[in-house]
Design a protein around this motif. Structure first.
Motif, short mmCIF file in Angstrom:
data_model
loop_
_atom_site.label_atom_id
_atom_site.label_comp_id
_atom_site.label_asym_id
_atom_site.label_seq_id
_atom_site.Cartn_x
_atom_site.Cartn_y
_atom_site.Cartn_z
N UNK A 114 0.79 -1.23 0.00
CA UNK A 114 0.00 0.00 0.00
C UNK A 114 0.82 1.28 0.00
N UNK A 115 2.13 1.18 0.23
CA UNK A 115 2.97 2.36 0.22
C UNK A 115 3.41 2.79 1.62
N UNK A 116 4.44 3.62 1.64
CA UNK A 116 5.04 4.07 2.90
C UNK A 116 4.08 4.86 3.77
N UNK A 117 3.22 5.65 3.16
CA UNK A 117 2.29 6.47 3.95
C UNK A 117 1.41 5.61 4.85
N UNK A 118 0.94 4.50 4.33
CA UNK A 118 0.07 3.62 5.11
C UNK A 118 0.86 2.80 6.14
N UNK A 119 2.10 2.53 5.83
CA UNK A 119 2.92 1.71 6.73
C UNK A 119 3.47 2.51 7.91
N UNK A 120 3.42 3.83 7.83
CA UNK A 120 4.02 4.68 8.86
C UNK A 120 3.41 4.48 10.25
N UNK A 121 2.18 3.98 10.33
CA UNK A 121 1.56 3.77 11.63
C UNK A 121 2.38 2.80 12.47
N UNK A 122 3.06 1.86 11.81
CA UNK A 122 3.87 0.90 12.54
C UNK A 122 5.09 1.56 13.18
N UNK A 123 5.54 2.69 12.64
CA UNK A 123 6.65 3.41 13.25
C UNK A 123 6.27 3.88 14.65
N UNK A 124 5.03 4.28 14.83
CA UNK A 124 4.56 4.69 16.17
C UNK A 124 4.60 3.51 17.13
N UNK A 125 4.23 2.34 16.66
CA UNK A 125 4.27 1.16 17.53
C UNK A 125 5.70 0.85 17.96
N UNK A 126 6.63 1.00 17.03
CA UNK A 126 8.03 0.75 17.37
C UNK A 126 8.54 1.77 18.38
N UNK A 127 8.11 3.01 18.23
CA UNK A 127 8.54 4.04 19.18
C UNK A 127 8.01 3.77 20.59
N UNK A 128 6.80 3.25 20.69
CA UNK A 128 6.24 2.93 22.01
C UNK A 128 7.10 1.87 22.69
N UNK A 129 7.55 0.89 21.93
CA UNK A 129 8.38 -0.17 22.50
C UNK A 129 9.76 0.33 22.92
N UNK A 130 10.15 1.51 22.46
CA UNK A 130 11.45 2.08 22.81
C UNK A 130 11.33 3.21 23.83
N UNK A 131 10.13 3.49 24.30
CA UNK A 131 9.89 4.61 25.21
C UNK A 131 10.67 4.39 26.52
N UNK A 132 11.65 5.26 26.83
CA UNK A 132 12.45 5.06 28.04
C UNK A 132 11.64 5.11 29.32
N UNK A 133 10.64 5.96 29.38
CA UNK A 133 9.82 6.03 30.59
C UNK A 133 9.04 4.74 30.80
#
Length: 87
Positions: free
Chosen positions: A59-78
């Motif tokens: 579907x393209x990078x625009x649609x896949x970007x939501x997964x970047x947020x999921x990855x960031x949550x898993x890296x949240x230091x707090x």
């Protein structure tokens, strides 16, 4: 963006997946428990990256970007610090 053309009529079903089993209690080896959690997080990150790449191809990078947020949550230091405190 429509998923399919037309309309669908039928009963509404709420999908509620079962909650995962979560161990309760204390551990005699908090360092091993922390390493276990870190390993689980790495497995989830790998799975998310695979899903992201598949979606980006179809579907393209625009649609896949939501997964970047999921990855960031898993890296949240707090969030990670708090989990380590609980362990």
């Amino acid at each position: 963006m429509p998923i399919s053309e037309g309309i669908a009529i039928g009963p509404l079903v709420h999908l509620r997946p079962p909650k995962p089993d979560v161990l309760q209690g204390s551990t005699n080896d908090p360092e091993a428990a922390w390493k276990h959690l870190q390993g689980a997080i790495q497995k989830v990150q790998l799975s998310i990256r695979e899903q992201r790449n598949n979606l980006a191809r179809s579907l393209g990078e625009d649609h896949a970007a939501i997964f970047d947020a999921h990855l960031l949550i898993l890296q949240d230091p707090q969030l990670l610090d708090r989990a380590q405190e609980f362990i």
